[in-house]
Design an enzyme around this catalytic site. Structure first.
Site, PDB file in Angstrom:
ATOM      1  CG  HIS A  87      -2.144  -0.944   1.163  1.00 37.53           C
ATOM      2  ND1 HIS A  87      -2.826  -0.914  -0.024  1.00 37.53           N
ATOM      3  CD2 HIS A  87      -2.455  -2.105   1.753  1.00 37.53           C
ATOM      4  CE1 HIS A  87      -3.856  -1.831  -0.009  1.00 37.53           C
ATOM      5  NE2 HIS A  87      -3.460  -2.575   1.009  1.00 37.53           N
ATOM      6  NE  ARG A 124       1.564  -4.672   3.513  1.00 36.58           N
ATOM      7  CZ  ARG A 124       0.389  -4.262   3.683  1.00 36.58           C
ATOM      8  NH1 ARG A 124      -0.570  -4.910   4.517  1.00 36.58           N
ATOM      9  NH2 ARG A 124      -0.099  -3.042   3.775  1.00 36.58           N
ATOM     10  CD  GLU A 136      -4.270  -8.902   4.333  1.00 38.27           C
ATOM     11  OE1 GLU A 136      -4.593  -7.722   4.799  1.00 38.27           O
ATOM     12  OE2 GLU A 136      -3.292  -8.919   3.175  1.00 38.27           O
ATOM     13  CG  ASP A 189      -7.496  -5.930   3.575  1.00 39.07           C
ATOM     14  OD1 ASP A 189      -8.344  -5.274   2.965  1.00 39.07           O
ATOM     15  OD2 ASP A 189      -6.451  -5.825   3.330  1.00 39.07           O
TER      16      ASP A 189
HETATM   17  C1  3PY Z   1      -5.221  -4.796   7.017  1.00 41.39           C
HETATM   18  O1  3PY Z   1      -5.535  -4.315   7.898  1.00 41.39           O
HETATM   19  O2  3PY Z   1      -5.672  -5.327   5.971  1.00 41.39           O
HETATM   20  C2  3PY Z   1      -3.496  -4.467   6.501  1.00 41.39           C
HETATM   21  O3  3PY Z   1      -2.989  -5.018   5.712  1.00 41.39           O
HETATM   22  C3  3PY Z   1      -2.518  -3.761   7.469  1.00 41.39           C
HETATM   23  O4  3PY Z   1      -1.573  -3.268   6.845  1.00 41.39           O
HETATM   24 MG    MG Z   2      -4.506  -5.693   4.231  1.00 37.75          MG
END
Ligand code: 3PY
Ligand code: MG
Length: 251
Positions: free
Chosen positions: A46, A71, A147, A173
């Site tokens: 991101h 990441r 996630e 997510d």
């Molecule tokens: C999320 O909360 O989905 C993330 O990927 C945090 O970086």
């Molecule tokens: Mg995420």
């Protein structure tokens, strides 16, 4: 090879504090790393930058004792290999939904016979040391992001992948997948999922990291026994403190 301090903290059951660099700038990454974090993660998913910016950010983090993590933007052998070659000491991989996803991720992070990482650790040897090849497999950390609903349901299979060090929970997510708003951090649907994932991982001897959208959440996650706490991104910290000062002076 240089020790991975995060492994030492995890072994001592001491929570690690992880900074999150999503502004694609080496000075900002250095500032975060110098603030006392145990590790700093360069976010290529991101963060609004690409691999060319990630390399100087990793170099900047390496001027401190903070462990340089990344990441990756996706579960790609090419990108993961390049980031490890650039000196990342661990990889957080987004959107791991199945055992197959987790196996593919772990293979990308390890040299044969554990995996299929190709050899060429250009900057990895500068940061890690001349004996990088001998120790890389057991030094670099692999954290699979859980996630999605699919990932949540497959958590035990994901966690049972050999050589996967642990999971990293993406609460925003995950909240969306559970039908909530991305900032519904206190909703029991989400907090129960986080507690279950943490218990499952710890029962299998795996580490758990998490991203926290607020200080309140970070404090709760520390109390839950999560091994790696990320109390917000550089963007969030800059924005929050800047707005607070502007509002205070506007009175
Ligand atoms: C999320 O909360 O989905 C993330 O990927 C945090 O970086
Ligand atoms: Mg995420």
């Amino acid at each position: 090879m240089r020790e991975n301090h995060l492994r030492t903290l995890f072994a001592k059951k001491k929570p690690a504090l992880n900074g999150w660099a999503s502004i694609g700038n080496s000075f900002v990454a250095e500032l975060l790393a110098d603030s006392g974090f145990d590790s700093v993660t360069v976010d290529l998913q991101h963060g609004l930058f690409s691999i060319e910016s990630a390399v100087p950010m990793l170099q900047a983090i390496s001027t401190t004792n903070a462990v340089p993590l990344v990441r990756c933007s996706e579960n790609s052998l090419g990108e993961i290999n390049k980031l490890l070659d650039a000196g990342a000491y661990g990889v957080i991989c987004p959107l791991i939904n199945s055992r197959e996803d987790a196996e593919k991720f772990v293979r990308a992070c390890h040299y044969s016979p554990r995996g299929g990482r190709s050899y060429g650790p250009a900057r990895g040897v500068l940061y890690g040391g001349k004996d990088y090849f001998e120790h890389a497999n057991r030094t670099l950390l692999t954290l699979a992001m859980i996630e999605t609903r699919q990932g949540l349901e497959a958590a035990l299979e994901i966690l049972s992948v050999p050589d996967l060090d642990g999971i990293f929970i993406g609460p925003s997510d995950l909240a969306i997948e559970l039908g909530l708003r991305p900032d519904a951090w206190n909703d029991p649907l989400l907090t129960n999922a986080i507690s279950t994932l943490t218990a499952q991982a710890h029962a299998l001897g795996k580490y758990v990291g998490i991203f926290c959208g607020s200080m309140e959440m970070a404090t709760q996650m520390k109390a839950l026994g999560i091994d790696m706490i990320t109390p917000g991104t550089d963007v969030q910290l800059l924005r929050a403190e800047t707005s607070r000062r502007v509002e205070a002076l506007r009175g």
